[in-house]
Structures are given as structure tokens and as C-alpha cells.
Design an enzyme around this catalytic site. Structure first.
Site, PDB file in Angstrom:
ATOM      1  N   ARG A  39      -5.725   1.042   3.776  1.00 57.12           N
ATOM      2  CA  ARG A  39      -4.893   1.154   3.632  1.00 57.12           C
ATOM      3  C   ARG A  39      -4.557   0.951   2.235  1.00 57.12           C
ATOM      4  NH1 ARG A  39      -3.110  -0.621   8.106  1.00 57.12           N
ATOM      5  NH2 ARG A  39      -1.064  -2.074   8.063  1.00 57.12           N
TER       6      ARG A  39
ATOM      7  N   GLY B 249       0.133  -2.846  12.309  1.00 57.40           N
ATOM      8  CA  GLY B 249      -0.640  -3.814  12.059  1.00 57.40           C
ATOM      9  C   GLY B 249      -1.279  -4.415  11.770  1.00 57.40           C
TER      10      GLY B 249
ATOM     11  N   HIS C 127       0.609  -5.450   2.253  1.00 59.39           N
ATOM     12  CA  HIS C 127       1.353  -5.015   2.462  1.00 59.39           C
ATOM     13  C   HIS C 127       2.776  -5.648   3.116  1.00 59.39           C
ATOM     14  CE1 HIS C 127      -2.067  -3.437   4.976  1.00 59.39           C
ATOM     15  NE2 HIS C 127      -2.724  -4.573   4.325  1.00 59.39           N
TER      16      HIS C 127
ATOM     17  N   ARG D 283      12.017  -8.584  13.027  1.00 59.72           N
ATOM     18  CA  ARG D 283      11.903  -9.547  12.423  1.00 59.72           C
ATOM     19  C   ARG D 283      12.490 -10.863  12.254  1.00 59.72           C
ATOM     20  NH1 ARG D 283       9.874  -5.784   9.914  1.00 59.72           N
ATOM     21  NH2 ARG D 283      10.488  -4.474   8.033  1.00 59.72           N
TER      22      ARG D 283
ATOM     23  N   GLU E 290      -1.714  -6.786   7.638  1.00 56.86           N
ATOM     24  CA  GLU E 290      -0.521  -6.683   7.905  1.00 56.86           C
ATOM     25  C   GLU E 290      -0.220  -7.796   9.293  1.00 56.86           C
ATOM     26  OE1 GLU E 290       2.943  -4.580   7.615  1.00 56.86           O
ATOM     27  OE2 GLU E 290       2.466  -6.185   7.993  1.00 56.86           O
TER      28      GLU E 290
ATOM     29  N   ASN F 181       4.786  -7.239   5.331  1.00 57.17           N
ATOM     30  CA  ASN F 181       5.245  -7.994   6.239  1.00 57.17           C
ATOM     31  C   ASN F 181       4.044  -9.060   5.292  1.00 57.17           C
ATOM     32  OD1 ASN F 181       7.091  -8.143   8.189  1.00 57.17           O
ATOM     33  ND2 ASN F 181       5.330  -6.552   8.940  1.00 57.17           N
TER      34      ASN F 181
ATOM     35  N   GLU G 153       1.946   4.770   1.550  1.00 60.67           N
ATOM     36  CA  GLU G 153       2.319   5.961   2.320  1.00 60.67           C
ATOM     37  C   GLU G 153       1.924   6.071   3.066  1.00 60.67           C
ATOM     38  OE1 GLU G 153       5.294   9.002   4.110  1.00 60.67           O
ATOM     39  OE2 GLU G 153       3.251   9.384   3.061  1.00 60.67           O
TER      40      GLU G 153
ATOM     41  N   HIS H 255       1.038  -1.198  -0.104  1.00 57.10           N
ATOM     42  CA  HIS H 255      -0.200   0.094  -0.150  1.00 57.10           C
ATOM     43  C   HIS H 255       1.151   1.169  -0.563  1.00 57.10           C
ATOM     44  CE1 HIS H 255       1.349   0.303   4.497  1.00 57.10           C
ATOM     45  NE2 HIS H 255       1.318  -0.212   4.650  1.00 57.10           N
TER      46      HIS H 255
END
Ligand SMILES: O=C(O)[C@H](O)COP(=O)(O)O
Length: 248
Positions: free
Chosen positions: A60, A22, A182, A115, A87, A184, A11, A9
Site C-alpha cells: 500500500r 499493521g 504509514h 495510542r 506500519e 503510526n 486509503e 499511503h
């Protein structure tokens, strides 16, 4: 050769404020709206078209897709929205400023939360207003599917379910597909497609609003991938990472 277009998406308001987002359903920033429009123009100029689109339940990603499809005069194509493309859920970190969280817990702990595949941020309680069980969008989910927090392994599992159940069968019958999602969820898909180790994507930060094109052979094995800009192909290594990712 089969192509698939992935796009993070544009910004969002909380990307701009460097907050953990999230499942929080925040809007695109003005810059994000411009990024989404540019992506639609670039895809159209380079001759792309789509038969189907996939996105998450978060505005988003949905609005980014709408803006792209509007620019390409493709708002009529079927769009599948799934929580499985949401996300990664950030638990108690949702809404916190990323830099303030580093100042409080230290860079190493925040990097682990962000991560490390099997590490989850501190969980919400079901009474927390951020708990998805309090959101009508997720009324169809089971208690096990409603996250209090989530590690990247959990994100990857649900992205793979969506990929294998809906997206891959459509690619196999020759459908041209775009996925608007997203940071992630797309890192999870890239890791799966490229068969990368978790270390292989630990420092991969997918930029917002820039089409990532995957090319597959007839057996749906990835051949190559590249980012697309007005000027044409950009090798992954040259892409300007999204600013907030570089803050951490
Ligand atoms: O959810 C968020 O905060 C961002 O979209 C992704 O955050 P990350 O890059 O810290 O995982």
C-alpha cells in the site's frame, strides 16, 4: 532551507473496511489509488522533485510511491524499502474490525492499544499465519526483529534507526527526499522531529494520501510543516482527518 516530503499511503482496502491492518499486506482501494495520483499531480504542480525515496515493505505504501513517482516522471530515482518503515504491528488485532473490537473490549482498552506508547496488543504465536517469520519478505530479520506484537515505543525505535542510518545522512548532503509510509510510522517520525510528548501525538491522526511537507534550517532543525493540496498550503489544524480515525 531543506524540505522533506512525508506521505501516508492512500486509503487501503482495510482502511475502507475499518480493520486493524499493521503488517498485513493489503492493496489500496480505488479511492486510495486516486489519492496517490492526486498527490503526485499536486507535488509536481508545486515544483517539488526528489533525488531519493524511502518506503516500507508493504504494497500500500510502495504502490502509493510508485504512482506519485510516475506522475512526476521520477520512477528512475533510487527507492529504499525497509521493514523499519512498516506500519506498527498490531498483533492479534490484525484483521479484526475496529468497531467490533471496541464493542468486545471497550473504547478505553482499544484506545490504550492504539495510542498508549508502552502498551502492546495481545501477541501472535509463531504458528499464527500472520507471524512475519512465515513471510519470505522478512527472511533477513532476526528472531528479535520479527514482531509477535508491538507497542508504539517499538515502532518509534525502528523508525529512528532508519532515519539516523539512511535518511538523515542523505538530507545532510542536500538530497531531496520523499518518504511513503504509514499512520503510526509517520506519527513516530513527527513526534521525533517536533520533539513532542507521547500525549502530543496521541490524538494526531495523519490523513491518507496528503503530502506533509517539513521545512528544516541548515542545521536540520524543523522550522515548520504543512499539508499540501491543489490549492497550496493547508495548516495541519485544517486537514480533514481520515474517516476511520474519526470512528474511534
Ligand atoms: O494499521 C492500521 O490499522 C492503520 O493503518 C492504523 O491504525 P491506527 O490508526 O488504529 O493505529
Amino acid at each position: 532551507m531543506i524540505q522533506l516530503v512525508l506521505i501516508r499511503h492512500g486509503e487501503s482496502m482495510w482502511n475502507q473496511q475499518n480493520k486493524f491492518t499493521g503488517w498485513t499486506d493489503v492493496e489500496l482501494s480505488e479511492n486510495g489509488l486516486i489519492e496517490a495520483r492526486k498527490a503526485g499531480i499536486v507535488l509536481k504542480q508545486h515544483g517539488f522533485t526528489f533525488d531519493e525515496a524511502y518506503t516500507s515493505m508493504l504494497k500500500r505504501a510502495i504502490r502509493t510511491l510508485w504512482i506519485i513517482l510516475h506522475e512526476m516522471d521520477l520512477m528512475w530515482i533510487p527507492v529504499q524499502k525497509s521493514w523499519r518503515l512498516n506500519e506498527r504491528h498490531y498483533g492479534m488485532l490484525q484483521g479484526l474490525n475496529k468497531q467490533e473490537t471496541i464493542d468486545k473490549y471497550g473504547e478505553e482498552q482499544v484506545h490504550e492499544w492504539r495510542r498508549f506508547v508502552n502498551i502492546s496488543p495481545p501477541p501472535l504465536t509463531t504458528e499464527d499465519p500472520r507471524y512475519p517469520g512465515n513471510d519470505i519478505k522478512y527472511q533477513g530479520l532476526t528472531k528479535e526483529e520479527l514482531p509477535l506484537t508491538e507497542n508504539l515505543a517499538g515502532t518509534e525505535k525502528r523508525v529512528r534507526e532508519e532515519w539516523e542510518e539512511h535518511i538523515l545522512p542523505s538530507l545532510k548532503v542536500g538530497k531531496k527526499i520523499i518518504i511513503s509510509a504509514h499512520g503510526n510510522t509517520l506519527r513516530a517520525l513527527v513526534r521525533y522531529l517536533d520533539n513532542l510528548s507521547s500525549d502530543g501525538v496521541a490524538n494526531l491522526n495523519i490523513p491518507t494520501g496528503t503530502p506533509l511537507i517539513y521545512e528544516f534550517d541548515e542545521t536540520l532543525q524543523p522550522i515548520r510543516h504543512y499539508y499540501l493540496s491543489i490549492e497550496g498550503e493547508l495548516p495541519p489544524s485544517t486537514v480533514q482527518k481520515y474517516v476511520h480515525d474519526n470512528l474511534l
